[in-house]
Design a protein around this motif. Structure first.
Motif, PDB file in Angstrom:
ATOM      1  N   GLN A 113       0.848  -1.194   0.000  1.00 22.48           N
ATOM      2  CA  GLN A 113       0.000   0.000   0.000  1.00 22.48           C
ATOM      3  C   GLN A 113       0.880   1.240   0.000  1.00 22.48           C
ATOM      4  OE1 GLN A 113      -3.343   0.194   2.633  1.00 22.48           O
ATOM      5  NE2 GLN A 113      -4.142  -1.779   1.979  1.00 22.48           N
ATOM      6  N   TYR A 114       0.513   2.194  -0.832  1.00 25.27           N
ATOM      7  CA  TYR A 114       1.231   3.454  -0.934  1.00 25.27           C
ATOM      8  C   TYR A 114       0.337   4.544  -0.366  1.00 25.27           C
ATOM      9  CZ  TYR A 114       4.283   0.930  -4.126  1.00 25.27           C
ATOM     10  OH  TYR A 114       5.147   0.017  -4.667  1.00 25.27           O
ATOM     11  N   PHE A 115       0.843   5.208   0.672  1.00 22.87           N
ATOM     12  CA  PHE A 115       0.047   6.202   1.369  1.00 22.87           C
ATOM     13  C   PHE A 115       0.331   7.611   0.847  1.00 22.87           C
ATOM     14  CE2 PHE A 115      -2.037   4.081   4.955  1.00 22.87           C
ATOM     15  CZ  PHE A 115      -1.441   2.837   4.889  1.00 22.87           C
ATOM     16  N   GLY A 116      -0.717   8.427   0.869  1.00 20.54           N
ATOM     17  CA  GLY A 116      -0.540   9.848   0.610  1.00 20.54           C
ATOM     18  C   GLY A 116       0.041  10.521   1.841  1.00 20.54           C
ATOM     19  N   PRO A 117       0.347  11.817   1.744  1.00 21.13           N
ATOM     20  CA  PRO A 117       0.988  12.546   2.837  1.00 21.13           C
ATOM     21  C   PRO A 117       0.057  12.837   4.004  1.00 21.13           C
ATOM     22  CG  PRO A 117       0.552  14.013   1.007  1.00 21.13           C
ATOM     23  CD  PRO A 117       0.206  12.656   0.538  1.00 21.13           C
TER      24      PRO A 117
ATOM     25  N   GLY B 273       5.085  13.037  12.012  1.00 26.61           N
ATOM     26  CA  GLY B 273       4.589  14.018  11.045  1.00 26.61           C
ATOM     27  C   GLY B 273       4.495  13.490   9.626  1.00 26.61           C
ATOM     28  N   GLY B 274       4.866  12.239   9.420  1.00 29.30           N
ATOM     29  CA  GLY B 274       4.874  11.668   8.071  1.00 29.30           C
ATOM     30  C   GLY B 274       3.753  10.677   7.841  1.00 29.30           C
ATOM     31  N   HIS B 275       3.900   9.898   6.781  1.00 27.69           N
ATOM     32  CA  HIS B 275       2.898   8.902   6.450  1.00 27.69           C
ATOM     33  C   HIS B 275       3.540   7.517   6.473  1.00 27.69           C
ATOM     34  CE1 HIS B 275       4.887  10.040   2.662  1.00 27.69           C
ATOM     35  NE2 HIS B 275       4.662   8.797   2.279  1.00 27.69           N
ATOM     36  N   PRO B 276       2.736   6.465   6.636  1.00 28.62           N
ATOM     37  CA  PRO B 276       3.315   5.111   6.652  1.00 28.62           C
ATOM     38  C   PRO B 276       4.014   4.795   5.331  1.00 28.62           C
ATOM     39  CG  PRO B 276       1.080   5.096   7.508  1.00 28.62           C
ATOM     40  CD  PRO B 276       1.298   6.448   6.901  1.00 28.62           C
ATOM     41  N   VAL B 277       5.206   4.209   5.452  1.00 29.16           N
ATOM     42  CA  VAL B 277       5.996   3.840   4.286  1.00 29.16           C
ATOM     43  C   VAL B 277       6.329   2.357   4.383  1.00 29.16           C
ATOM     44  CG1 VAL B 277       8.187   4.176   3.075  1.00 29.16           C
ATOM     45  CG2 VAL B 277       6.979   6.142   4.022  1.00 29.16           C
ATOM     46  N   PHE B 278       6.116   1.653   3.299  1.00 27.57           N
ATOM     47  CA  PHE B 278       6.355   0.210   3.245  1.00 27.57           C
ATOM     48  C   PHE B 278       7.826  -0.100   3.507  1.00 27.57           C
ATOM     49  CE2 PHE B 278       5.768  -4.072   1.834  1.00 27.57           C
ATOM     50  CZ  PHE B 278       6.865  -4.397   1.037  1.00 27.57           C
ATOM     51  N   LEU B 279       8.068  -1.095   4.383  1.00 28.07           N
ATOM     52  CA  LEU B 279       9.434  -1.553   4.636  1.00 28.07           C
ATOM     53  C   LEU B 279       9.694  -2.892   3.956  1.00 28.07           C
ATOM     54  CD1 LEU B 279       9.879  -0.807   8.468  1.00 28.07           C
ATOM     55  CD2 LEU B 279      10.831   0.476   6.551  1.00 28.07           C
ATOM     56  N   ILE B 280       8.804  -3.870   4.208  1.00 21.68           N
ATOM     57  CA  ILE B 280       9.094  -5.223   3.737  1.00 21.68           C
ATOM     58  C   ILE B 280       7.831  -6.078   3.768  1.00 21.68           C
ATOM     59  CG2 ILE B 280       9.581  -6.452   5.904  1.00 21.68           C
ATOM     60  CD1 ILE B 280      12.339  -7.196   4.476  1.00 21.68           C
TER      61      ILE B 280
END
Lengths: 110, 112
Positions: free
Chosen positions: A99-103, B40-47
């Protein structure tokens, strides 16, 4: 190029107002989501659309209405805003894997 | 319904200490994913882990998927201040078009 974008980034409004948040993805994904993140960082799924069709509708008040004009866009309209709606709203798109999240859109209801 | 539990909710460590967060699902998962959200950021895929008993490493991060595909862990060796953030596990049940069941996240604070 931003993969998933949301507008606005910040939204401060009065109780009772109606507001919309927009989301666009340029990844060519078929499925998009709206999540609500509370102050304790809990990510709660709200809605999911696959190719413009609603496929997930969690227990969300009727005041929240998603709309997907095409598979690259998923907007969220909120009627009669309440204090408890204050949160960060994330849009996300998926290729059925990651899943790719927006800001995020930081909504504050006063 | 399907649930993914994650502990601890908060963890405070001194820089250089190790850190581990654990996830447990109520049902067998087709895969499990890990995401990191900086303040302050958004979730980012790790693995993503798919196979039973799978172990993957990314530098100081080690990810494990249990034999029964119902639990997972993320271990960080010798934490750094750049590791600060919230770590989420997310289980994929194999149905409903890519839906992930997110754990509540572990908020990691690292003191210098």
């Amino acid at each position: 190029d931003t993969a998933v974008s949301q507008t606005p980034k910040y939204l401060v409004t009065q109780m009772g107002n109606d507001k919309s948040i927009k989301c666009e993805q340029n990844l060519g994904h078929d499925t998009m989501y709206w999540y609500k993140q509370d102050s304790k960082k809990f990510l709660k799924i709200m809605f999911s659309y696959n190719n413009k069709e609603l496929i997930i509708n969690e227990t969300v008040p009727n005041r929240f209405s998603p709309k997907s004009p095409d598979k690259a866009h998923l907007n969220l309209h909120i009627n009669s805003l309440e204090l408890g709606d204050s949160a960060v709203y994330f849009c996300a798109s998926t290729s059925l894997e990651t899943q790719y999240f927006g800001p995020g859109t930081r909504l504050l209801v006063l | 319904g399907q649930q993914v539990m994650q502990i601890p909710q908060y963890q405070h460590v001194q820089e250089g200490e190790d850190f581990t967060t654990y996830c447990n699902s109520s049902t067998t998962l087709s895969n499990i994913q890990w995401y990191k959200q900086r303040p302050g950021g958004h979730p980012v895929f790790l693995i993503q882990l798919v196979k039973s008993g799978e172990v993957k490493k990314q530098k100081r991060l080690t990810f494990q998927f249990g034999e029964a595909k119902k639990n997972s862990s993320l271990h960080i060796t010798a934490t750094q201040t750049t590791d600060v953030g919230t770590y989420f596990c997310a289980g994929h049940g194999g149905s409903t078009l890519g839906r992930l069941y997110f754990g509540r996240g572990t908020q990691l604070t690292v003191w210098p």
